[in-house]
Design a protein around this motif. Structure first.
Motif, mmCIF file in Angstrom:
data_model
loop_
_atom_site.group_PDB
_atom_site.id
_atom_site.type_symbol
_atom_site.label_atom_id
_atom_site.label_comp_id
_atom_site.label_asym_id
_atom_site.label_seq_id
_atom_site.Cartn_x
_atom_site.Cartn_y
_atom_site.Cartn_z
ATOM 1 N N ASP A 58 59.958 70.000 -1.601
ATOM 2 C CA ASP A 58 59.022 71.070 -1.223
ATOM 3 C C ASP A 58 58.280 70.704 0.050
ATOM 4 N N GLU A 59 57.909 69.423 0.171
ATOM 5 C CA GLU A 59 57.230 68.963 1.383
ATOM 6 C C GLU A 59 58.162 69.093 2.586
ATOM 7 N N LYS B 3 58.468 72.692 3.720
ATOM 8 C CA LYS B 3 57.276 73.112 4.466
ATOM 9 C C LYS B 3 57.313 72.631 5.911
ATOM 10 N N LYS B 4 57.977 71.502 6.131
ATOM 11 C CA LYS B 4 58.037 70.925 7.473
ATOM 12 C C LYS B 4 59.296 71.356 8.225
ATOM 13 N N ASN C 298 63.619 74.310 -5.243
ATOM 14 C CA ASN C 298 63.721 75.386 -4.255
ATOM 15 C C ASN C 298 64.887 75.174 -3.289
#
Length: 364
Positions: free
Chosen positions: A291-292, A295-296, A321
């Motif tokens: 997830d991190e 986001k990046k 995801n």
């Protein structure tokens, strides 16, 4: 005699230590090789397959220990008998592999040095002769140190092997000899250089010439013969160049997406060769780090040999995801010795690779 025994002692001892340490660096990889030997169609011992990793650890630690014991001259009677039993077993396996063409790489030196089945067999025959020679001249094998020092060195050797094994099992091999090591580009690994050596074949052409069978051998050209063609037999006399990476695909709906995905400038791949054998608790942290990454701006994919039903169920359960793609199980086992493991790639170049115990070390 003393000199010959001394030379043989050093050669056999060092070779066993080197061979054992290379496999101890990657015991998971050696366990995969043992699973091949135990499988149906090879030795037909599938009941040993679930214990392959335990057997691999025992064998490689014993291999290193016997090399150390031989060099320092401690417990010589046990050492020589154990070496003899071990090399007889290795020689049988390499002969079986070579003669029946069952396992094309014995894994004697892991991925550090690839030997053909016959090369492995010849190596083991040489070692067998030397160990028999040591057995005959074992009275010349004197201890290098006193009993107390020998016990200390033996204990240190065992503890060092156990600690090292614990480390590589819970992280990744300390040295990565495979084609998927950090810094390697997968597409380059699949390519064949223009000047790469080509395979050379002998073609044995059979003709009926005036009622007599005649064989003419060429290296490809159809011979001009005044007779009737019968058959042709092909023999490889020189192997051609084989790319270090082959049979690499990333499939989705029966379409190979590898070439497209390997052009991604920011790609994270979650590798799980068999989800049925995965450490499920690790997917909780996989969820966090992926997830991190998303986001990046990273594209995240899963790669597994498990079926779609299994991957969909896992993704739903852990709220992942990203989608899973299909890749051959052997390829995934080769890429990373962790189930699951994570790779970070930049246009096909592996920038980071971690065991699931080291997910916190990933940097995006």
């Amino acid at each position: 005699m003393k000199i010959l025994i001394g030379v043989s002692r050093v050669f056999v001892g060092i070779l066993f230590i080197i061979s054992g340490l290379i496999k101890l660096n990657d015991p998971v990889g050696f366990s995969f090789k043992l699973e091949e030997y135990f499988s149906i169609g090879v030795l037909n011992m599938p009941f040993f397959e679930p214990h392959a990793l335990k057997i691999a650890l025992f064998v490689v630690i014993l291999e290193v220990l016997l090399g150390v014991l031989l060099l320092i001259g401690f417990r010589i009677r046990f050492t020589i008998w154990a070496l003899l039993v071990m090399i007889v077993g290795f020689t049988f396996l390499t002969f079986y592999s070579a003669y029946f063409n069952k396992v094309t790489d014995c894994g004697c030196f892991g991925d550090a040095l690839k030997l053909t089945p016959w090369e492995s067999f010849i190596k083991d025959v040489v070692l067998l002769v030397l160990i028999v020679f040591l057995f005959i001249g074992r009275k010349y094998l004197k201890p290098l140190f006193g009993a107390s020092m020998n016990r200390v060195l033996t204990t240190i050797s065992i503890l060092s092997c156990v600690i090292f094994a614990y480390y590589v099992l819970n992280h990744l091999p300390a040295i990565d000899f495979r084609a998927y090591k950090i810094g390697a580009n997968i597409e380059e690994g699949m390519s064949t250089p223009d000047d790469a050596p080509k395979a050379i074949f002998d073609y044995a052409w059979k003709f009926n010439v005036n009622g007599k069978e005649t064989i003419i051998t060429t290296q490809g050209d159809y011979p001009t013969v005044d007779g009737d063609y019968i058959d042709v037999e092909t023999t490889e006399v020189q192997a051609g160049y084989e790319p270090p990476i082959h049979d690499f695909t990333i499939e989705k709906d029966d379409t190979d997406m590898a070439s497209e995905l390997l052009q991604e400038p920011k790609l994270v791949a979650v590798i799980a060769y068999d989800l049925d054998k995965s450490d499920y608790e690790a997917f909780e942290e996989v969820k966090t780090v992926t997830d991190e990454a998303i986001k990046k701006g990273y594209k995240v994919i899963g790669m597994s040999a498990s079926n779609t039903e299994f991957t969909t169920k896992l993704a739903k359960e852990y709220k992942l995801n990203f989608d899973f793609y299909f890749t051959d199980q052997t390829t995934l086992k080769t890429i990373v010795r962790s189930n699951p493991g994570v790779l970070v790639l930049e246009k096909g170049t592996i920038k980071q690779k971690v065991h699931f115990n080291d997910l916190d070390k990933l940097k995006f």
